[in-house]
Design a protein around this motif. Structure first.
Motif, short mmCIF file in Angstrom:
data_model
loop_
_atom_site.label_atom_id
_atom_site.label_comp_id
_atom_site.label_asym_id
_atom_site.label_seq_id
_atom_site.Cartn_x
_atom_site.Cartn_y
_atom_site.Cartn_z
N ALA A 127 10.43 -7.92 -5.82
CA ALA A 127 9.92 -6.58 -5.52
C ALA A 127 8.51 -6.66 -4.96
O ALA A 127 8.16 -5.95 -4.00
N LEU A 128 7.68 -7.53 -5.53
CA LEU A 128 6.31 -7.67 -5.04
C LEU A 128 6.28 -8.18 -3.61
O LEU A 128 5.45 -7.74 -2.80
N ARG A 129 7.17 -9.10 -3.29
CA ARG A 129 7.23 -9.59 -1.91
C ARG A 129 7.66 -8.46 -0.96
O ARG A 129 7.17 -8.36 0.16
N LEU A 130 8.60 -7.60 -1.41
CA LEU A 130 9.03 -6.47 -0.60
C LEU A 130 7.87 -5.51 -0.38
O LEU A 130 7.63 -5.05 0.76
N TYR A 131 7.13 -5.20 -1.44
CA TYR A 131 6.00 -4.28 -1.32
C TYR A 131 4.94 -4.85 -0.38
O TYR A 131 4.27 -4.10 0.33
N ASP A 132 4.78 -6.16 -0.40
CA ASP A 132 3.83 -6.81 0.51
C ASP A 132 4.28 -6.63 1.96
O ASP A 132 3.50 -6.24 2.83
N ARG A 133 5.57 -6.89 2.23
CA ARG A 133 6.08 -6.75 3.60
C ARG A 133 5.94 -5.32 4.11
O ARG A 133 5.73 -5.10 5.29
N GLN A 134 6.08 -4.35 3.19
CA GLN A 134 5.99 -2.95 3.58
C GLN A 134 4.55 -2.44 3.64
O GLN A 134 4.31 -1.28 3.98
N GLY A 135 3.59 -3.30 3.28
CA GLY A 135 2.19 -2.89 3.29
C GLY A 135 1.79 -2.00 2.13
O GLY A 135 0.74 -1.37 2.16
N LEU A 136 2.62 -1.94 1.09
CA LEU A 136 2.33 -1.09 -0.06
C LEU A 136 1.40 -1.77 -1.05
O LEU A 136 0.61 -1.11 -1.72
N LEU A 137 1.49 -3.07 -1.17
CA LEU A 137 0.70 -3.82 -2.14
C LEU A 137 0.47 -5.22 -1.58
O LEU A 137 1.32 -6.10 -1.74
N THR A 138 -0.65 -5.41 -0.96
CA THR A 138 -0.96 -6.69 -0.31
C THR A 138 -1.67 -7.61 -1.30
O THR A 138 -2.56 -7.16 -2.03
N PRO A 139 -1.29 -8.87 -1.38
CA PRO A 139 -1.99 -9.81 -2.29
C PRO A 139 -3.48 -9.83 -1.99
O PRO A 139 -3.91 -9.67 -0.83
N ALA A 140 -4.29 -10.04 -3.04
CA ALA A 140 -5.73 -10.12 -2.85
C ALA A 140 -6.13 -11.40 -2.12
O ALA A 140 -7.15 -11.44 -1.43
N TYR A 141 -5.31 -12.42 -2.26
CA TYR A 141 -5.65 -13.71 -1.65
C TYR A 141 -4.36 -14.49 -1.41
O TYR A 141 -3.45 -14.49 -2.23
N VAL A 142 -4.30 -15.16 -0.25
CA VAL A 142 -3.21 -16.07 0.06
C VAL A 142 -3.82 -17.42 0.41
O VAL A 142 -4.67 -17.52 1.32
#
Length: 301
Positions: free
Chosen positions: A39-54
């Protein structure tokens, strides 16, 4: 480097990663928010919740602890079956503005559910052979309508587009009618084939006007931009039932048409002589939900 889905062996950034020690791996953040890594990866792809650091080298994702509240909000909104695009709008708002957006979404959901609940009742009565219970709620009448000239606009339109198109088209035609001697009868919409979520008609919006010559001239001039036509509507006998503003919706309006059709078949000696229609005789904007606004009708001979 591409972002990867795994976890670093130690569960935290390496010594050379130049990130703060309080960042959480995607696994730790998932556990804290009770969301899956998927789910977190999906939210990242949708721009809803971007990781603070990669991490530039490993591609591992890290989150700040204070991102948990946003993650939980996204998850809660998903429980309402809110589309991701709508969620993206809500999470960028604050306070009452965000609350109002959620309230507006749910009001639309409840309206859709109310319509579906009515449709279920209609289908149960229809499939169980109890349609007469529905039809008995409608009073059927006949009326003779004289020949008239009408300004018209025809369009292939699906059911979800229909209310907006009817309002816009009749509005344009009523304005044009002022230059054609004025409106001489109630505006109506003719359905030449079924209009549903899969079938697009076409439908024709019609406004009766007084001056044939002016109507034909207007249709051939200014009306070309809207593909307006002027035509003669022959005299007709209509079998109809009158419905309220609240009933001009599915499935109530289908039940009304079915009731008229059943009455014609039951009476005998009558034959449907053209496509069905809706006649709008009242001020739609001023009418309340229970006010009569529309006749649903079939022409007969």
């Amino acid at each position: 480097m591409d972002v990867v889905d795994g976890e670093p062996p130690t569960g935290r950034p390496g010594a050379g990663d130049r990130v703060a020690g309080d960042l959480l791996t995607i696994g730790a953040f998932a556990a804290r928010t009770r969301l899956s890594a998927k789910a977190l990866r999906l939210y990242d792809r949708q721009g809803l919740l971007t990781p603070a650091y990669v991490d530039d080298v490993s591609g591992y994702r890290y989150y700040r602890a204070d991102q948990a509240e946003r993650a939980r909000l996204v998850a809660l909104l998903r429980q309402l079956d809110m589309p991701l695009a709508r969620i993206a709008e809500v999470v960028e708002l604050e306070g009452e503005r965000a609350a109002d957006r959620v309230a507006a979404y749910w009001a639309a959901v409840e309206a859709r559910l109310a319509g579906q609940r009515a449709l279920v009742d209609y289908l149960r009565a229809h499939l169980s052979g109890r349609s007469s219970e529905l039809y008995g709620k409608f009073e059927i009448e006949t009326v003779d309508v004289p020949e008239q000239w009408v300004l018209t606009q025809r369009r292939h339109v699906l059911a979800d587009e229909l209310p907006t198109w009817i309002g816009a088209s009749l509005g344009r035609l009523e304005e044009a009618a002022r230059e054609c001697g004025g409106i001489t009868g109630a505006p109506f919409v003719v359905y030449y084939s079924e209009v549903s979520l899969e079938s697009d008609g076409p439908a024709e919006a019609c406004v009766p006007v007084a001056d044939e010559v002016a109507a034909r001239a207007w249709a051939g001039g200014q009306g070309r931009a809207w593909e307006t036509q002027a035509r003669r509507e022959p005299a007709r006998r209509l079998v109809y039932t009158r419905i309220s503003k609240a009933q001009v919706a599915n499935p109530q309006i289908h039940a009304a048409f079915d009731a008229v059709g059943a009455w014609i078949a039951r009476e005998g000696g009558l034959e449907v002589a053209g496509p069905c229609r809706e006649v709008y005789f009242a001020d739609w904007d001023a009418a309340g939900p229970e006010d009569p606004v529309c006749d649903v009708a079939f022409p007969v001979r």
